[in-house]
Write an enzyme that holds these catalytic residues in place. Structure first.
Site, PDB file in Angstrom:
ATOM      1  N   GLN A 156      -4.833  -0.820  -7.556  1.00  0.00           N
ATOM      2  CA  GLN A 156      -5.773   0.052  -6.248  1.00  0.00           C
ATOM      3  C   GLN A 156      -6.405   1.206  -6.740  1.00  0.00           C
ATOM      4  OE1 GLN A 156      -3.864   2.838  -3.039  1.00  0.00           O
ATOM      5  NE2 GLN A 156      -4.170   0.563  -2.074  1.00  0.00           N
ATOM      6  N   SER A 194      -7.621   5.057   0.204  1.00  0.00           N
ATOM      7  CA  SER A 194      -7.789   3.920  -0.665  1.00  0.00           C
ATOM      8  C   SER A 194      -9.028   3.534  -0.609  1.00  0.00           C
ATOM      9  CB  SER A 194      -6.908   2.750  -0.111  1.00  0.00           C
ATOM     10  OG  SER A 194      -5.533   3.390  -0.164  1.00  0.00           O
ATOM     11  N   ASP A 235       0.866  -1.313   0.023  1.00  0.00           N
ATOM     12  CA  ASP A 235       0.102  -0.033  -0.071  1.00  0.00           C
ATOM     13  C   ASP A 235       0.793   1.444  -0.057  1.00  0.00           C
ATOM     14  OD1 ASP A 235      -2.510   1.448  -0.090  1.00  0.00           O
ATOM     15  OD2 ASP A 235      -2.696   1.415   2.112  1.00  0.00           O
TER      16      ASP A 235
END
Length: 282
Positions: A274, A224, A201
């Protein structure tokens, strides 16, 4: 293994409360909302503890529903969807204050032989020629307490489409970084998959801003929305891996970022995707 890496491994070592029910602790931090990679990694650990030996995760798909609260632990409830001879499926719901904050679906598979091919690793500078990401964040005023929380990670930024990388008209928003867990992990494959998930991430959503040099995380609201990983081949998270990131699209206040993970010998070991909120701050 350094103290920061020991803290990360301990953070991912969940407490079993009941059958398929786990509790994850929180790190010491000044940040206001839980780092998404932490929740994804803890959910992966929870699901992995409910499958038979010999089953290995090959993909996970997840949604971030609410900002996590660092002041209380996170409860992970694992649902056993299917247990087959070759594949197993799990769903994990993460809760705080009685509300769902994160949802993850995972597929596990027994190792087997099959056809092989992969993308070629791009030509990049070695990690030693990259810029320490924490130093760069401090210089830009975008640390926000992350340097302490990410202390177990060694991240070397190579550049993006606005600075440091050759322009590519086919991909206007690109970023490349080298990452590794800073310290030797055990040989447990789950430990490597979980710490990699934690690190996956890092910087990925930032690739969506690479085509917009006049913006920065300081004037953009970023969060996110979802996170997906496909694990292709085994690898060690404590050895350098290239995070080759690009963003094919941004629109509607959202940006999509993709990442290929290569080991230093050029092996493609994972792919990450993502989508996140990239809204101008109000």
């Amino acid at each position: 293994m350094g103290e920061a890496t020991r803290r990360l491994v301990a953070l991912l070592d969940l407490e079993r409360l009941d059958t398929d029910l786990f509790r994850g602790q929180q790190p010491e931090t000044v940040r206001q909302r839980v780092y998404g990679g932490q929740v994804a990694a803890q959910a992966l650990i929870a699901a992995s503890r409910t499958v038979e030996e010999g089953m290995h995760v090959h993909s996970l798909h997840s949604y971030f529903l609410l900002p996590g609260d660092y002041q209380v632990p996170i409860i992970y409830d694992v649902e056993r969807i299917r247990d087959g001879r070759s594949f197993a499926t799990r769903r994990v719901l993460a809760r705080q204050h009685g509300r769902p904050i994160y949802y993850q679906s995972l597929s596990f598979q027994r190792a087997e032989e099959g056809l092989e091919h992969q993308d070629v690793m791009p030509e990049v500078r070695p990690p030693e020629q990259g810029v320490d990401l924490m130093t760069r964040m401090a210089e830009r005023g975008t640390d926000d307490g992350l340097s302490k929380e990410w202390a177990a990670l060694d991240v070397r930024w190579l550049g993006n489409s606005s600075h440091g990388l050759e322009p590519d008209p086919m991909h206007p928003a690109q970023t490349q970084v080298w990452i590794r867990v800073d310290g030797r992990l055990s040989d447990d494959p789950i430990e490597h998959l979980a710490t990699f998930t934690y690190a996956s991430d890092v910087s990925l959503l930032g690739a969506t801003l690479a085509a917009h040099p006049d913006t920065s995380p300081r004037n953009i609201q970023m969060a996110s929305l979802d996170h997906t990983i496909w694990f292709h081949r085994p690898f060690r998270a404590d050895e350098w891996w290239l995070y080759d990131q690009w963003s094919p699209s941004a629109s509607g206040g959202r940006g999509l970022a993709l990442g290929r993970i290569f080991t230093q010998d050029g092996t493609l070991v994972a792919t990450v995707a993502q989508e996140g909120l990239i809204r101008p701050s109000r």
